[in-house]
Design a protein around this motif. Structure first.
Motif, short mmCIF file in Angstrom:
data_model
loop_
_atom_site.label_atom_id
_atom_site.label_comp_id
_atom_site.label_asym_id
_atom_site.label_seq_id
_atom_site.Cartn_x
_atom_site.Cartn_y
_atom_site.Cartn_z
N ASP A 123 0.88 -1.17 0.00
CA ASP A 123 0.00 0.00 0.00
C ASP A 123 0.92 1.22 0.00
O ASP A 123 1.56 1.52 1.01
N ALA A 126 -0.74 6.61 -2.49
CA ALA A 126 -2.01 7.02 -1.88
C ALA A 126 -2.26 8.52 -1.77
O ALA A 126 -2.53 9.03 -0.69
N ASN A 128 -4.46 12.07 -2.60
CA ASN A 128 -5.89 12.34 -2.47
C ASN A 128 -6.43 13.02 -3.72
O ASN A 128 -5.74 13.81 -4.37
N HIS A 136 4.76 14.50 1.56
CA HIS A 136 4.77 13.19 2.21
C HIS A 136 4.39 12.08 1.23
O HIS A 136 4.75 10.94 1.41
N HIS A 163 -3.93 3.32 -2.45
CA HIS A 163 -5.12 3.58 -1.63
C HIS A 163 -5.47 5.07 -1.68
O HIS A 163 -5.33 5.79 -0.70
N GLY A 165 -7.26 8.67 -1.75
CA GLY A 165 -8.37 9.26 -1.00
C GLY A 165 -9.40 9.77 -1.98
O GLY A 165 -9.33 10.90 -2.46
N TYR A 318 -12.58 6.61 7.76
CA TYR A 318 -11.28 6.17 7.25
C TYR A 318 -10.90 4.81 7.88
O TYR A 318 -10.44 3.91 7.19
N ASP A 322 -10.20 0.98 6.35
CA ASP A 322 -8.96 0.24 6.54
C ASP A 322 -9.20 -1.15 7.13
O ASP A 322 -8.41 -2.06 6.91
N TYR A 340 2.30 -1.35 4.63
CA TYR A 340 1.70 -0.02 4.50
C TYR A 340 2.80 1.03 4.58
O TYR A 340 3.40 1.22 5.64
N VAL A 342 3.17 4.34 5.00
CA VAL A 342 2.33 5.46 5.43
C VAL A 342 3.08 6.26 6.51
O VAL A 342 3.78 5.69 7.36
N HIS A 349 -3.78 5.07 14.11
CA HIS A 349 -4.94 4.77 13.27
C HIS A 349 -4.81 3.36 12.66
O HIS A 349 -5.73 2.55 12.71
N LEU A 350 -3.64 3.08 12.10
CA LEU A 350 -3.45 1.78 11.44
C LEU A 350 -3.49 0.64 12.45
O LEU A 350 -4.16 -0.36 12.23
N1 ARG Z 1 -4.54 8.98 1.51
C1 ARG Z 1 -3.86 8.92 2.78
C2 ARG Z 1 -3.07 10.22 3.00
O1 ARG Z 1 -2.93 11.01 2.08
C3 ARG Z 1 -2.92 7.74 2.89
C4 ARG Z 1 -3.55 6.38 2.80
C5 ARG Z 1 -2.66 5.31 3.34
N2 ARG Z 1 -3.17 3.97 3.22
C6 ARG Z 1 -4.09 3.42 4.00
N3 ARG Z 1 -4.50 2.18 3.74
N4 ARG Z 1 -4.64 4.07 4.99
O2 ARG Z 1 -2.59 10.45 4.09
#
Ligand code: ARG
Length: 578
Positions: A123, A126, A128, A136, A163, A165, A318, A322, A340, A342, A349-350
């Motif tokens: 993953d 990602a 948005n 980042h 993934h 947004g 969110y 997940d 991930y 991230v 959160h994760l």
């Molecule tokens: N779109 C999110 C961001 O910009 C990151 C997503 C990361 N992946 C996940 N499975 N939550 O921060």
């Protein structure tokens, strides 16, 4: 060789009649490492130190016994006990030369295909929708892509999951604004500036009552599958991802449109997930919302952490997505390892989403779920990296600036390259430098973005490694002989040979730890070792006999190939001339 030594040690332990059994878990601490200093052999193991205490033995005495029970092995010429009880192994020189010749004959350069291929979901990236890719996202994109390449190189099956947004209440406002913009311009909309688009949409929403009402209606319509809203939403997704795709291509990142599994992808699963969590007694209704209380994450007040999986108004979050994501990746994609890439700020959160997924039985213990966290990108002032006016730095602008700086650099260095070739060199150096600056740092720490450091031709930078590669290639343009059998006859050659043979281990570390900086460090050290070899061991000079020259040419060739392959695993190109 490392693995071979490990298994020899295990054989020896079996042959040793020990008073008590060795708990298998302890053997996992068995390490065989390359020695830093060749006087202490080529490899060293800590096994006697690991086992001494649990077996109530003196570590040096135990080391002695392990050595005396090692099965004979032609590749090991000598063993020695060092310090508190390390066992040092000395490898036969001819063995090293043969290893290098085998690497030369192998497209994989000695990196073996794994015997246990895993299905890995990575993953990463990602970004948005309707937003510009922010700094980042470059970290996630570049680090994730390097690890993915290494995994595939070792024979694992990788499913890239971008993934993005692409869901949430903001889409009502964005659709309403897109509609307005389309009505205004007949000539089709060029959405190059998403930052402005988002800002303007928000301004309309805040100031125009009719607009706000429409936006709210569109959210509801979109969620209930209305065709018009769905099409408008899809347009936004496509415009964003087309723009991001150009960035991926520019960055030499392997993501494509088929890797998009955005948040919206999991929508249909969500009602079922919440129902299931409720049935399993995990989620309870609390002030109208559905909440999972996690005892494992106690707040300062000692109370279990409440994780909302469905809001009072019925909306999902969110975290809910997940949780669904784990279920899908394990249940449908049959992944054994979820990675991930991230931002470290999303750790809790994760962890919460995964714990809930584990409790619900969506991922058995045998499936690894890993947060490949990374720190922030900071400016030279130590504060989060921003534009002069304090805005987010657009990735596209960052890459443009990198290229113009490299063009200037080439001018200063008096480069005579021209036309498309020059443009290509500029791109390779610029993109390589930006990516490598990120990849070469331990991802867990924040890192300082510094143009001068990353574009330097000295130190642990991409231009330095690319230049080292070009220099080796230039040797071959001058050579009249071809590469031949390797004979290691001096310390500098031995050092280089030993470093070259460690390439598979460097790649394995990227796969195991998801840490590309370990490969960067390896490549940087390899270049340094090569430079020392090249100073000490003439290749093309008069007086060097043809056999020696051919052997040294092989060392040059292998170094070049390892550099090229290593950089390619990082998604960085090399050039024959620069
Ligand atoms: N779109 C999110 C961001 O910009 C990151 C997503 C990361 N992946 C996940 N499975 N939550 O921060």
């Amino acid at each position: 060789m490392k693995e071979q030594i490990s298994s020899l040690i295990k054989e020896s332990l079996k042959a040793l009649s020990l008073k008590s059994e060795i708990p298998p878990a302890l053997l996992q601490n068995l390490r065989v490492d390359r020695s830093k200093d060749k006087e202490h052999g080529d490899f060293a193991s800590n096994i006697a130190l690991v086992l001494a205490k649990p077996l109530h033995q003196n570590p040096r005495a135990l080391a002695e016994q392990i050595i005396s029970h090692l099965p004979p092995c032609a590749d090991i010429v000598k063993t020695e006990i060092a310090g508190p009880g390390f066992i040092n192994f000395f490898i036969r020189r001819e063995n090293l030369a043969a290893t290098l010749m085998a690497m030369l004959a192998d497209d994989q350069l000695g990196v073996r295909q794994t015997a246990q291929p895993e299905t890995v979901v990575a993953d990463y990236s990602a970004p948005n929708v309707a937003k510009e890719m922010a700094v980042h996202h470059i970290r996630s994109t570049v680090i994730g892509d390097a690890v993915v390449r290494a995994l595939e190189f070792c024979g694992h099956k990788v499913i890239r999951a971008n993934h993005i947004g692409d869901w949430g209440t903001q889409f009502g406002m964005l659709i309403a604004y897109l509609e307005r913009r389309e009505n205004e311009s007949s000539a089709g909309l060029d959405l190059s500036d998403f930052e402005a688009f988002y800002r303007e949409a928000k301004a309309c929403y805040d100031s125009d009552l009719d607009f706000a009402q429409k936006a709210r209606r569109y959210v509801v319509l979109l969620q209930s599958g209305d065709e018009y809203c769905h099409n408008m939403w899809q347009k936004l997704v496509r415009m964003t991802m087309d723009q991001n795709q150009r960035i991926y291509e520019r960055l030499n990142v392997t993501l494509s449109n088929k890797d998009i599994y955005g948040e919206s992808f999991y929508n249909e699963m969500l009602p079922q997930i919440v129902q299931d969590l409720e049935q399993k007694g995990l989620a309870v209704r609390d002030e109208g919302a559905m909440v999972v209380f996690l005892d494992e994450f106690k707040g300062k007040d000692g109370k279990a952490l409440p994780v909302i999986v469905q809001k009072q108004d019925g909306g999902y979050l969110y975290t809910t997505t997940d949780i669904a994501c784990v279920k899908y990746r394990v249940g449908t994609l049959h992944a054994n390892r979820l990675m991930y890439f991230v931002d470290s700020r999303q750790h809790q959160h994760l962890e919460a989403a995964w714990l809930i997924a584990r409790k619900a039985g969506y991922a058995p213990d045998s499936v690894k779920i890993e947060h490949e966290a990374f720190g922030m990108m900071l400016g030279k002032d130590g504060k989060p990296f921003k534009t002069r006016s304090g805005g987010t730095v657009k990735l596209k602008d960052l890459l443009d600036e990198a290229e113009s700086r490299v063009e200037q650099l080439l001018q200063q260095r008096g480069s005579t390259l021209e036309g498309e070739e020059r443009a290509q060199v500029v791109r390779n150096i610029a993109i390589g430098a930006v990516k490598y600056a990120d990849l070469s740092k331990n991802r867990l720490t924040d890192y300082v973005f510094d143009w001068d450091l990353m574009l330097s031709f000295e130190g642990n930078t991409a231009p330095y490694l690319q230049y080292a590669y070009s220099r080796i290639r230039s040797i071959f343009r001058k050579a009249t002989l071809s590469a031949g059998p390797i004979v290691l006859s001096s310390d500098a050659e031995n050092e280089l040979a030993s470093k070259l043979s460690a390439f598979p281990e460097a790649v394995a570390q990227v796969v195991d730890k998801a840490m590309p900086h370990l490969l960067c460090t390896y490549l940087y050290e390899l270049s340094g070792t090569f430079m020392r070899f090249y100073e000490a061991c003439p290749v093309l000079k008069a007086g060097v006999g043809p056999e020696l020259a051919q052997s040294r040419l092989s060392l040059c060739e292998l170094t070049a190939r390892v550099l090229r392959q290593g950089l390619s695993l990082l998604g960085i190109n090399v050039m024959e001339q620069m």
